[in-house]
Design an enzyme around this catalytic site. Structure first.
Site, short mmCIF file in Angstrom:
data_model
loop_
_atom_site.label_atom_id
_atom_site.label_comp_id
_atom_site.label_asym_id
_atom_site.label_seq_id
_atom_site.Cartn_x
_atom_site.Cartn_y
_atom_site.Cartn_z
N ARG A 1 -2.94 -0.14 -8.37
CA ARG A 1 -4.01 -0.65 -8.68
C ARG A 1 -4.45 -0.29 -9.97
O ARG A 1 -4.90 -1.43 -10.82
CB ARG A 1 -5.05 0.03 -7.65
N CYS B 1 -9.47 -20.25 9.98
CA CYS B 1 -10.28 -20.33 11.43
C CYS B 1 -10.43 -18.57 11.77
O CYS B 1 -10.03 -18.43 12.86
CB CYS B 1 -9.51 -20.82 12.51
C1 LIG Z 1 0.09 2.05 -2.00
C2 LIG Z 1 0.71 3.35 -2.29
C3 LIG Z 1 0.63 3.67 -3.80
C4 LIG Z 1 -0.10 2.74 -4.85
O1 LIG Z 1 -1.31 2.80 -4.60
P1 LIG Z 1 -2.70 2.25 -5.37
O2 LIG Z 1 -3.79 2.55 -4.87
O3 LIG Z 1 -2.29 1.23 -6.00
O4 LIG Z 1 -2.33 3.08 -6.66
C5 LIG Z 1 1.56 4.83 -4.18
N1 LIG Z 1 2.10 5.57 -3.46
C6 LIG Z 1 2.38 5.06 -2.13
C7 LIG Z 1 3.36 6.09 -1.41
C8 LIG Z 1 1.75 4.06 -1.60
O5 LIG Z 1 1.92 3.54 -0.47
#
Ligand SMILES: *Cc1c(COP(=O)(O)O)cnc(C)c1O
Length: 422
Positions: free
Chosen positions: A274, A340
């Site tokens: 993110r 829907c």
């Molecule tokens: C989803 C995930 C991330 C990334 O999470 P962000 O919130 O996008 O930083 C990193 N490591 C693992 C193991 C994840 O499942």
């Protein structure tokens, strides 16, 4: 502030032309912004020798974007065989890839260890005996359980299906040593969209404590600690930015303390998704309908097939109307797609300026866990992805799904098991 001003300034003047050229809906990502975030991350953590970010592929699994990240020195965090294949296709291999899976099958491990290998991040002690070969390096995902409260989104570690429990962690590394593994790391992932840097420093401290303990008991010199992803971004205009520099300073102090005590220091790895791409993407959709019943609805040509987060988590995504950025809000509306499902809403009771059919809505911060989370429920097709390049040109980096894609899994020679087969 959601969606950076600089992205907005780059996109806004050319948005009508992009819409004319490509048609809505689409996600568009900002190459400049993504590169700037990569550079910032690398710069801030540069004093920590050997820092590496493994981009969480699930956030934005598009090879055009991943190539940019790879050139910035990032590796990839994968949790499925297709994500591994995607990473390898752009040239990542070996220590460039971290395989952080859960409930993994033997076939997945075989794929992970083939084709140049990767760093295996094991999710359970029982998985050691299921590996097809002895890997060079092993990492375990640590779940602290009641020792740590999870952040508000990811919840309580005791209830999480991930990782090795505290009382198993020493045994897990003993078993790996016994198997002949020579290189070690440790991982955890406790936060999601966490905007308090102190939480991430505490996570590093937690792992360093375990590394100290395992160094003393098992004489393992850990090569790295991986503090996971979960760095937050400001989705709402009221949200504060994550203080990356403060986090780096805090972790640097922790590592220095560790070095003085133990005479070595592990590298710092992170696997954010993110934070890297989230703010550098927006979903562009056109207003196609208005409806006034008990509430006022603005109907757009995108649906939750393009962006699940509001429907799935009740997540806030800021929205502005192109060309009406400076008008005061005059209506309270729900912004809806065509599925829907009553949770196919991009915004609920949102204050917006008055819209007209043909208006272009900009839905902010869709650069991570946006397109990738989309589904085909109700026969909805996922939209295209574009990239605004540094030179101002716009390139299609994924076409929209077509009816042919929707029917592709029905196109096969039927297999039948006859009745009374023996
Ligand atoms: C989803 C995930 C991330 C990334 O999470 P962000 O919130 O996008 O930083 C990193 N490591 C693992 C193991 C994840 O499942």
């Amino acid at each position: 502030m959601p969606m950076s001003d600089s992205f907005s300034k780059r996109l806004s003047p050319i948005l009508p032309d992009i819409v004319d050229t490509f048609g809505t809906p689409f996600h568009i990502y900002d190459e400049t912004g993504i590169c700037d975030t990569c550079d910032t991350l690398n710069t801030v953590f540069a004093p920590i020798g050997g820092f590496k970010e493994y981009f969480a592929v699930k956030a934005l699994p598009n090879p055009h974007i991943m190539k940019i990240l790879f050139e910035k020195g990032f590796g990839f965090d994968c949790s499925s065989v297709p994500e591994l294949a995607l990473s390898r296709k752009i040239g990542a291999k070996g220590d460039d890839i971290m395989f952080t899976s859960n409930n993994t099958s033997a076939a997945q491990f075989t794929e992970a260890m083939d084709h140049g290998g990767c760093i295996l991040n094991l999710d359970d002690i029982s998985l050691i005996s299921k590996l097809p070969a002895v890997p060079d390096v092993i990492c375990f995902r640590y779940n602290p359980g009641p020792r740590r409260s999870g952040n508000h989104i990811i919840g309580n570690p005791v209830e999480a299906k991930y990782g090795v429990s505290h009382d198993q962690i020493k045994k897990a590394y003993e078993a790996a040593i016994h198997m002949g593994v020579k290189r070690f790391g440790i991982h955890t992932m406790l936060a999601s969209n966490e905007r308090n840097f102190a939480y991430m420093v505490e996570t590093a401290d937690m792992l360093l404590d375990i590394v100290t303990e395992l160094f003393q008991h098992l004489d393992i010199r850990f090569e790295f600690i991986n503090i996971g992803g979960g760095l937050g971004i400001p989705y709402s205009p009221n949200d504060q930015l994550f203080d990356l520099a403060a986090m780096a300073r805090g972790i640097m102090q922790s590592l220095e303390k560790f070095r003085k005590k133990n005479g070595f220091v592990p590298r710092l790895y992170m696997e954010s998704g993110r934070y890297i791409t989230g703010p550098h993407g927006v979903l562009i959709t056109s207003v196609i309908n208005h409806k006034h019943i008990y509430r006022d609805y603005v109907g757009v040509d995108a649906s939750m097939a393009a962006l699940m987060r509001p429907g799935m988590y009740g997540a806030y995504h800021h929205i502005h109307i192109h060309g009406k950025e400076h008008l005061p809000p005059s209506k309270t509306v729900d912004v809806v797609g065509a599925l829907c499902e009553n949770n196919d809403k991009f915004a609920i009771q949102r204050q917006l300026p008055e819209t007209r059919e043909g208006d272009i809505l900009v839905i902010h911060d869709t650069g991570a866990h946006g397109h990738s989370m989309g589904f085909n429920y109700n026969g909805h097709l996922r939209p295209k992805e574009l990239m605004l390049q540094k030179d101002g040109s716009v390139v299609l980096i994924r076409r929209a799904e077509t009816m042919a894609d929707y029917f592709a899994t029905l196109d096969f020679v039927p297999q039948v098991m006859p009745a009374n087969a023996s």
